[in-house]
Design a protein around this motif. Structure first.
Motif, PDB file in Angstrom:
ATOM      1  N   UNK A 467       0.747  -1.134  -0.089  1.00 53.14           N
ATOM      2  CA  UNK A 467       0.153  -0.012   0.077  1.00 53.14           C
ATOM      3  C   UNK A 467       0.898   1.285   0.042  1.00 53.14           C
ATOM      4  N   UNK A 468       1.977   1.059   0.651  1.00 55.78           N
ATOM      5  CA  UNK A 468       2.986   2.552   0.763  1.00 55.78           C
ATOM      6  C   UNK A 468       3.218   2.681  -0.622  1.00 55.78           C
ATOM      7  N   UNK A 469       3.780   1.611  -1.583  1.00 59.35           N
ATOM      8  CA  UNK A 469       4.417   1.906  -2.815  1.00 59.35           C
ATOM      9  C   UNK A 469       3.186   2.320  -3.874  1.00 59.35           C
ATOM     10  N   UNK A 470       1.969   1.971  -3.646  1.00 58.54           N
ATOM     11  CA  UNK A 470       0.926   2.227  -4.422  1.00 58.54           C
ATOM     12  C   UNK A 470       0.527   3.789  -4.329  1.00 58.54           C
ATOM     13  N   UNK A 471       0.663   4.397  -2.953  1.00 55.02           N
ATOM     14  CA  UNK A 471       0.300   5.706  -2.805  1.00 55.02           C
ATOM     15  C   UNK A 471       1.568   6.494  -3.267  1.00 55.02           C
ATOM     16  N   UNK A 472       2.853   6.026  -3.206  1.00 51.46           N
ATOM     17  CA  UNK A 472       3.529   6.804  -3.964  1.00 51.46           C
ATOM     18  C   UNK A 472       3.710   6.994  -5.468  1.00 51.46           C
ATOM     19  N   UNK A 473       2.974   6.029  -6.003  1.00 58.35           N
ATOM     20  CA  UNK A 473       2.877   5.722  -7.360  1.00 58.35           C
ATOM     21  C   UNK A 473       1.478   6.339  -7.640  1.00 58.35           C
ATOM     22  N   UNK A 474       0.894   6.867  -7.062  1.00 58.91           N
ATOM     23  CA  UNK A 474      -0.768   7.620  -7.193  1.00 58.91           C
ATOM     24  C   UNK A 474      -1.523   6.513  -7.689  1.00 58.91           C
ATOM     25  N   UNK A 475      -1.642   5.252  -7.180  1.00 60.71           N
ATOM     26  CA  UNK A 475      -2.573   4.260  -7.571  1.00 60.71           C
ATOM     27  C   UNK A 475      -2.024   3.508  -8.723  1.00 60.71           C
ATOM     28  N   UNK A 476      -0.765   3.725  -9.649  1.00 68.87           N
ATOM     29  CA  UNK A 476      -0.340   2.950 -10.745  1.00 68.87           C
ATOM     30  C   UNK A 476       0.586   1.788 -10.277  1.00 68.87           C
ATOM     31  N   UNK A 477       1.098   1.903  -8.967  1.00 73.65           N
ATOM     32  CA  UNK A 477       1.787   0.343  -8.743  1.00 73.65           C
ATOM     33  C   UNK A 477       0.959  -0.857  -8.708  1.00 73.65           C
ATOM     34  N   UNK A 478      -0.013  -0.997  -8.079  1.00 73.95           N
ATOM     35  CA  UNK A 478      -1.085  -1.923  -8.084  1.00 73.95           C
ATOM     36  C   UNK A 478      -2.102  -2.047  -8.952  1.00 73.95           C
ATOM     37  N   UNK A 479      -2.477  -1.095  -9.883  1.00 69.74           N
ATOM     38  CA  UNK A 479      -3.482  -1.178 -10.709  1.00 69.74           C
ATOM     39  C   UNK A 479      -3.096  -2.306 -11.859  1.00 69.74           C
ATOM     40  N   UNK A 480      -3.944  -3.237 -11.891  1.00 72.66           N
ATOM     41  CA  UNK A 480      -3.902  -4.562 -12.832  1.00 72.66           C
ATOM     42  C   UNK A 480      -2.364  -5.153 -12.331  1.00 72.66           C
ATOM     43  N   UNK A 481      -1.993  -5.216 -11.245  1.00 66.65           N
ATOM     44  CA  UNK A 481      -0.938  -5.865 -10.735  1.00 66.65           C
ATOM     45  C   UNK A 481      -1.190  -7.182 -10.413  1.00 66.65           C
ATOM     46  N   UNK A 482      -0.312  -8.007 -10.568  1.00 69.81           N
ATOM     47  CA  UNK A 482      -0.335  -9.362 -10.115  1.00 69.81           C
ATOM     48  C   UNK A 482       0.768  -9.851  -9.203  1.00 69.81           C
ATOM     49  N   UNK A 483       0.578 -10.777  -8.339  1.00 75.20           N
ATOM     50  CA  UNK A 483       1.715 -11.449  -7.607  1.00 75.20           C
ATOM     51  C   UNK A 483       1.892 -13.036  -8.017  1.00 75.20           C
ATOM     52  N   UNK A 484       3.154 -13.369  -8.310  1.00 73.30           N
ATOM     53  CA  UNK A 484       3.436 -14.723  -8.542  1.00 73.30           C
ATOM     54  C   UNK A 484       4.499 -15.124  -7.648  1.00 73.30           C
ATOM     55  N   UNK A 485       4.860 -16.336  -7.492  1.00 70.67           N
ATOM     56  CA  UNK A 485       5.999 -16.706  -6.467  1.00 70.67           C
ATOM     57  C   UNK A 485       6.072 -18.395  -6.224  1.00 70.67           C
ATOM     58  N   UNK A 486       7.050 -18.436  -5.541  1.00 74.83           N
ATOM     59  CA  UNK A 486       7.812 -17.518  -4.493  1.00 74.83           C
ATOM     60  C   UNK A 486       9.051 -17.190  -5.349  1.00 74.83           C
ATOM     61  N   UNK A 487       9.907 -16.169  -5.117  1.00 70.18           N
ATOM     62  CA  UNK A 487      10.988 -15.629  -5.499  1.00 70.18           C
ATOM     63  C   UNK A 487      12.158 -15.803  -4.559  1.00 70.18           C
ATOM     64  N   UNK A 488      12.949 -17.006  -4.924  1.00 64.95           N
ATOM     65  CA  UNK A 488      13.839 -17.439  -3.667  1.00 64.95           C
ATOM     66  C   UNK A 488      15.254 -17.809  -4.332  1.00 64.95           C
TER      67      UNK A 488
END
Length: 548
Positions: A467-488
């Motif tokens: 949520x902090x990153x999304x606020x910094x990006x004015x809503x663009x960071x999480x817009x249509x963003x997906x998470x995949x994983x793990x990254x290890x």
């Protein structure tokens, strides 16, 4: 020469001119004239110039500019007129400059009965092999996987739904994991060793700008040709390669290595360079059984976030379509807190790929081609896990932690190496995703609860940081963003101990651990530099084979 006419001889003096700015629409061919104006000389007085550093200043979206550092050679009287020491000329900084020279030692005198054996053909192994071959040591490189051309075919079959090959995949084979890791040639350090490695990559079918770009990028489509050219150089210098040759044991007597036992037979050796890579888990176990001192080390663990590249472009470039001139935009992000969350291996215009070496396990990574023209951007979002988080003091506890979550990812991927995926906002809301979810992952995706693939400390960092990153990006960071994983698999969870001066494993004469797999590097360039420095230590001790 006519009588009475005296020839004027100039002594050339090198200077460095920093903070030279060129607009993104200006040609680099304008640099000599810009330097001449800065120094107050004629352009023909510049005897030589070259770019030392180039970076993009994107702080002001309305005034984007490339910033250069340039080495320039001018007649001796120019620095005298400008004054001694570093000083400002407008926005630029002018200072005397003498680049530290690259050096290799005089060869040692200790007899070498057999060619040095290098285990692994990743960046560290290739660099060690190159410099040993250049100085007459005729190294033998053992690679458990296949030559890069055959490796590419195996990877394509896997991406299309074929079986997993435990010896020829995105991690094992000629060039190591670096061959399909996006081709970022960034390095935190600088100096003559780093420069020499970048020059080698440029010479081996890379591009000249690799030497001076702030964030040089080759692309996974170019890296195979670079790796092959590297190997061919080593072969021309007297080195040899054996592919599909897995090291299974070491022959050690009274603390001295005598040879290696491989899947292709026994090879005598008094020098063994361990460039095994960060995913040779079976080799770690063998080395531990042989008594090599090993300790757990911190490593990166998290997820990979995938976003529309258009959203990244608009945040970084504003409304102007600057990606047509500057290429797909990338980013670096960090959220500080009790545990920092930060981006890792950001791939603009890239693809999510499987970082899989063991059967029935699954892990993600990212890559991009040189054009960075995929409609997706992806980046690791990771936390540095300390050994205290591993749950055990055992040297391979970090490996077991990786395995535990990678095994779960394989199960969530329907035991078919499908990629577990979830909308980022669904992850934060702790609700399952539904419907079709887009991704660049080629083999196929499956909806899953990403929280099942992460240790609690990483879950907390993501739930706080996203949520902090999304606020910094004015809503663009999480817009249509997906998470995949793990990254290890960002780095090794193990360090094989070595002595600083000899670079050998303490108590094991002739064994040299190097690169990411040994826990001493964190990328293509740093691994190659580590290989170079170990080659330097071997050269300083032993006499070349060709002089026997």
């Amino acid at each position: 020469m006519p009588l009475g006419v005296r020839r004027i001889q100039y002594v050339a003096m090198p200077l460095r001119v920093r903070n030279l700015r060129l607009g993104i629409n200006e040609s680099e061919l304008a640099l000599p004239e810009r330097v001449a104006r800065t120094l107050g000389v004629r352009s023909e007085d510049i005897l030589h110039w070259r770019i030392l550093r180039k970076s993009l200043d994107a702080r002001d979206k309305d005034d984007l500019a490339f910033v250069y550092s340039v080495e320039v050679t001018v007649p001796e009287d120019v620095p005298r007129r400008l004054g001694a020491g570093a000083h400002a000329v407008g926005e630029a900084i002018v200072e005397p400059y003498v680049e530290p020279p690259f050096h290799m030692p005089e060869p040692g005198t200790e007899p070498l009965r057999h060619p040095p054996v290098i285990v692994g053909s990743g960046p560290a192994g290739l660099a060690a092999a190159y410099f040993l071959a250049q100085y007459g040591y005729r190294p033998l490189v053992l690679e458990r996987g296949k030559p890069v051309r055959e490796r590419i075919a195996d990877i394509r079959r896997f991406d299309a739904g074929g079986p997993h090959d435990s010896e020829s995949n995105y991690l094992f084979g000629e060039g190591g994991a670096g061959t399909f890791s996006d081709g970022k040639l960034t390095c935190r350090n600088s100096g003559p060793d780093v420069r020499r490695i970048l020059e080698l990559f440029a010479e081996c079918k890379g591009k000249p700008s690799l030497v001076y770009e702030h964030r040089p990028h080759l692309g996974s489509n170019r890296l195979p040709a670079v790796v092959k050219a590297f190997r061919q150089r080593i072969e021309r210098l007297g080195g040899t390669f054996r592919f599909q040759c897995r090291v299974e044991d070491l022959d050690i007597l009274d603390g001295q290595v005598r040879g290696v036992c491989t899947s292709s037979g026994y090879i005598p050796a008094q020098v063994v360079v361990l460039a095994i890579g960060h995913s040779a888990r079976d080799t770690y176990a063998m080395l531990l059984q042989r008594g090599l001192p090993m300790v757990p080390k911190p490593f990166q663990f998290g997820v990979r976030i995938e976003q529309p590249q258009e959203n990244v472009n608009r945040f970084q470039y504003g409304a102007q379509p600057l990606e047509l001139k500057l290429g797909a935009a990338d980013y670096t992000v960090v959220v500080h807190g009790g545990v920092d969350l930060y981006s890792f291996c950001m791939c603009a215009g890239g693809y999510v790929i499987p970082s899989v070496s063991e059967a029935e396990h699954f892990c993600t990574n990212g890559m991009s081609y040189s054009r960075r023209d995929s409609p997706f951007a992806n980046s690791g979002l990771v936390v540095t896990l300390e050994p205290a988080h591993f749950g055990s003091p055992h040297p391979l506890a970090g490996v077991e932690l990786q395995r535990r979550y990678e095994r779960r990812a394989w199960e969530l991927g329907l035991r078919q190496y499908y990629c577990p995926i979830q909308w980022a906002r669904d992850f934060l809301a702790d609700r399952p995703s539904r419907g079709k979810v887009p991704s660049s992952y080629r083999r196929g995706v499956v909806l899953a609860e990403i929280a099942e693939l992460l240790p609690p400390i990483i879950l907390q960092a993501l739930r706080r940081g996203l949520p902090i990153l999304d606020r910094r990006w004015r809503g663009l960071f999480l817009r249509e963003a997906t998470l995949v994983g793990p990254e290890a698999r960002g780095s090794s969870p193990v360090r094989i101990l070595r002595e600083d001066q000899t670079r050998m494993c303490p108590g094991f004469d002739g064994i040299y651990p190097i690169g990411e797999g040994a826990g001493y590097a964190g990328g293509i360039v740093s691994a190659a530099v580590d290989g170079l420095r170990t080659a330097r230590a071997i050269i300083a001790r032993y006499a070349p084979l060709e002089k026997r």
